[in-house]
Design a protein around this motif. Structure first.
Motif, PDB file in Angstrom:
ATOM      1  N   LEU A  31       0.699  -1.153   0.097  1.00  0.00           N
ATOM      2  CA  LEU A  31      -0.117  -0.069  -0.134  1.00  0.00           C
ATOM      3  C   LEU A  31       0.853   1.377  -0.179  1.00  0.00           C
ATOM      4  CD1 LEU A  31      -2.605  -1.016   2.492  1.00  0.00           C
ATOM      5  CD2 LEU A  31      -2.560  -1.708   0.025  1.00  0.00           C
ATOM      6  N   GLY A  32       2.046   1.205  -0.276  1.00  0.00           N
ATOM      7  CA  GLY A  32       2.844   2.412  -0.467  1.00  0.00           C
ATOM      8  C   GLY A  32       3.534   2.735   0.718  1.00  0.00           C
ATOM      9  N   SER A  33       4.308   3.862   0.525  1.00  0.00           N
ATOM     10  CA  SER A  33       5.324   4.203   1.555  1.00  0.00           C
ATOM     11  C   SER A  33       5.640   5.856   1.656  1.00  0.00           C
ATOM     12  CB  SER A  33       6.862   3.558   1.255  1.00  0.00           C
ATOM     13  OG  SER A  33       7.354   3.883  -0.050  1.00  0.00           O
ATOM     14  N   ARG A  34       4.600   6.606   0.954  1.00  0.00           N
ATOM     15  CA  ARG A  34       4.823   7.923   0.758  1.00  0.00           C
ATOM     16  C   ARG A  34       3.821   8.454   1.954  1.00  0.00           C
ATOM     17  NH1 ARG A  34       3.412  10.023  -4.585  1.00  0.00           N
ATOM     18  NH2 ARG A  34       5.607   9.768  -4.914  1.00  0.00           N
ATOM     19  N   TRP A  48      -0.772  10.614  -1.009  1.00  0.00           N
ATOM     20  CA  TRP A  48       0.036  10.260   0.179  1.00  0.00           C
ATOM     21  C   TRP A  48      -0.678   8.985   0.776  1.00  0.00           C
ATOM     22  CZ3 TRP A  48       4.130  13.047   1.351  1.00  0.00           C
ATOM     23  CH2 TRP A  48       4.175  14.334   0.912  1.00  0.00           C
ATOM     24  N   ASP A  49       0.106   8.079   1.191  1.00  0.00           N
ATOM     25  CA  ASP A  49      -0.200   6.688   1.492  1.00  0.00           C
ATOM     26  C   ASP A  49      -0.339   6.673   3.130  1.00  0.00           C
ATOM     27  OD1 ASP A  49       0.036   5.669  -0.846  1.00  0.00           O
ATOM     28  OD2 ASP A  49       2.292   5.546  -0.432  1.00  0.00           O
ATOM     29  N   HIS A  50      -1.417   5.697   3.631  1.00  0.00           N
ATOM     30  CA  HIS A  50      -1.498   5.346   5.090  1.00  0.00           C
ATOM     31  C   HIS A  50      -1.860   6.509   5.822  1.00  0.00           C
ATOM     32  CE1 HIS A  50       0.312   1.657   4.161  1.00  0.00           C
ATOM     33  NE2 HIS A  50       1.423   1.951   3.829  1.00  0.00           N
ATOM     34  N   GLU A 110       1.895  -5.388  -5.146  1.00  0.00           N
ATOM     35  CA  GLU A 110       0.676  -5.663  -4.048  1.00  0.00           C
ATOM     36  C   GLU A 110       0.365  -7.111  -3.984  1.00  0.00           C
ATOM     37  OE1 GLU A 110       0.145  -3.598  -1.685  1.00  0.00           O
ATOM     38  OE2 GLU A 110       0.790  -1.619  -2.493  1.00  0.00           O
ATOM     39  N   ASP A 371      -6.984   0.343   3.079  1.00  0.00           N
ATOM     40  CA  ASP A 371      -6.046   1.338   2.397  1.00  0.00           C
ATOM     41  C   ASP A 371      -6.378   2.851   2.387  1.00  0.00           C
ATOM     42  OD1 ASP A 371      -4.143   2.440   0.775  1.00  0.00           O
ATOM     43  OD2 ASP A 371      -4.353   1.191  -1.053  1.00  0.00           O
ATOM     44  N   ARG A 373      -5.865   6.578   1.521  1.00  0.00           N
ATOM     45  CA  ARG A 373      -4.969   7.623   0.971  1.00  0.00           C
ATOM     46  C   ARG A 373      -5.467   8.881   0.854  1.00  0.00           C
ATOM     47  NH1 ARG A 373      -1.300   3.952  -3.117  1.00  0.00           N
ATOM     48  NH2 ARG A 373      -1.792   1.765  -2.356  1.00  0.00           N
ATOM     49  N   GLN A 375      -5.542  11.918  -1.557  1.00  0.00           N
ATOM     50  CA  GLN A 375      -5.065  12.154  -3.207  1.00  0.00           C
ATOM     51  C   GLN A 375      -5.782  13.608  -3.287  1.00  0.00           C
ATOM     52  OE1 GLN A 375      -7.783  10.291  -6.186  1.00  0.00           O
ATOM     53  NE2 GLN A 375      -6.474  10.947  -7.787  1.00  0.00           N
TER      54      GLN A 375
END
Length: 414
Positions: A31-34, A48-50, A110, A371, A373, A375
């Motif tokens: 699920l991303g790391s940004r 942006w993630d999490h 994923e 998930d 995020r 946007q």
């Protein structure tokens, strides 16, 4: 000494960040790391993630969903959207063709389980050693039809240099001649089809994508499968227009893929392969288009297609996604279920609902995540909360204690 100090500080900082943003049972990678740590920099990236919601944001989302659900679609119209669901999706693909959705090149990041374990490791090595390997990049998938030398050998070995089709199955010239020359060729063809010649019968690793659409998952997967002999991809959609788009694509190749029209809500409709032969089922943004009353039946049927140990990979819309909150009054069909202006429908899940459905179908949770995020539209300075559910469920391994070989004997295509 300075290097060791810096390395230790980096590892500690990374560990703290993962713990801060990790929910229960969440691995570090998905699920991303940004991560947005400085709100003043929110418009520096598109996503942006999490992202964790404040209590106020969550309450506002609930209020908006409750408000747009006050006025329900009339029953006669709801019945029409159910009966004519395929018509609306056919219209969708007639208008947009394959230009609406981007290719899902994130799939292997994923859902590495899509590929056999050996191929997963090879893919990791290729990604590390070659700058040209971009399976997980944001670039569009190249539509060039590629088949490796190893893949060509596999195709020729299994189907011969000159292949043809009889009654929808692929045969080499010798098989086809025996079928057409024999006065009882029809019976021979039926017998051969029943025993060994369903599409992908020679494969050792089989994948099914349900709701393939125009092929935005199919072709990124095929790009890798063409270099992975022994694998086969099935893909289906109940919109015939979508299946035609897949089959007419320059990268479609019946050596690795079989696309077919299928309504997963029709339990009586047979699949073009036996039960319990699939290693992976991909169910991405599909279940949400189905009436909630029919979802459990669909999941139950799909579970029967998996081998023991097979995996079902799921991703779909989560509760209070901005897409849900944007609906106007009069578009709500039932709780958290809406109809768009083009007649297509969408449901917004919680992870508990997802867990319950797959658990009732006899599948075991491997992963079940929310998930969340953020946007942003950097030009318009607009923020949008995006929510999806991403899950992996596995069919348990069931072996008879009295006869461990019993399962294998009953399923010769494993």
């Amino acid at each position: 000494m300075n290097f060791i100090t810096r390395l230790s500080a980096l590892c500690l900082r990374k560990s703290k960040m993962q713990q801060r943003h990790r929910s229960s049972r969440r691995p570090a990678v998905p699920l991303g790391s940004r991560i947005l740590t400085d709100p003043s920099k929110v418009f520096e990236h598109n996503m942006w993630d999490h992202v964790q919601w404040s209590q106020e944001e969550e309450e506002n989302a609930k209020e908006k969903a409750a408000e747009n659900s006050l006025v329900k679609v009339q029953w006669e119209d709801q019945d029409k959207y159910e009966r004519e669901a395929s018509k609306y999706w056919n219209e969708f693909y007639k208008i947009h063709k394959n230009n609406f959705f981007k290719d899902r090149n994130w799939l292997f990041l994923e859902f590495p389980e899509i590929l056999p374990e050996k191929r997963r490791e090879e893919l990791k090595t290729e990604q590390r050693s070659s700058e040209h390997t971009k399976i997980n990049s944001t670039n569009s998938f190249s539509h060039k039809n590629e088949m490796s030398e190893e893949g060509e050998k596999y195709w020729k070995k299994n189907y011969g240099g000159g292949s043809t089709s009889v009654q929808g199955y692929v045969y080499n010239k010798k098989q086809a001649k025996s079928l057409t020359d024999n006065p009882q060729g029809k019976n021979r063809g039926e017998e051969l089809g029943r025993l060994e010649s369903f599409p992908g019968s020679d494969a050792t690793y089989r994948i099914l994508e349900v709701g393939c659409g125009a092929g935005n998952s199919v072709f990124p997967i095929l790009k890798v499968l063409c270099n992975t002999p022994g694998t086969f991809l099935y893909c289906c959609d109940f919109a015939s227009g979508a299946v035609e788009l897949v089959k007419s694509h320059s990268s479609y190749n019946s050596a690795w893929c079989s696309a077919f029209v299928h309504d997963v809500c029709d339990d009586a409709l047979p699949y073009p392969f036996p039960d319990e032969i699939l290693d992976v089922i991909l169910l991405v943004f599909v279940l949400s288009t189905i009436h909630p009353d029919r979802m459990q039946g669909v999941v139950n049927r799909l579970a029967k297609l998996l081998k023991p140990g097979g995996m079902l990979l799921f991703r779909d819309y989560g509760r209070y996604n901005t897409a849900q909150l944007r609906f106007k009054k009069g578009h709500c069909l039932s709780e958290n279920f809406y109809v768009r202006g083009d007649g297509t429908r969408v449901y917004f899940f919680t992870k508990d609902e997802v867990w319950n459905m797959f658990n009732l179908a006899g599948l075991t949770e491997v992963q079940n995540l929310v998930d969340q995020r953020l946007q942003v539209n950097r030009k318009k300075k607009v923020k949008m909360q995006r929510v999806w559910i991403q899950s992996k469920f596995q069919k348990p391994l069931l072996l008879s204690l009295n006869n461990p070989e019993e399962t294998t004997e009953r399923h010769p295509y494993r």
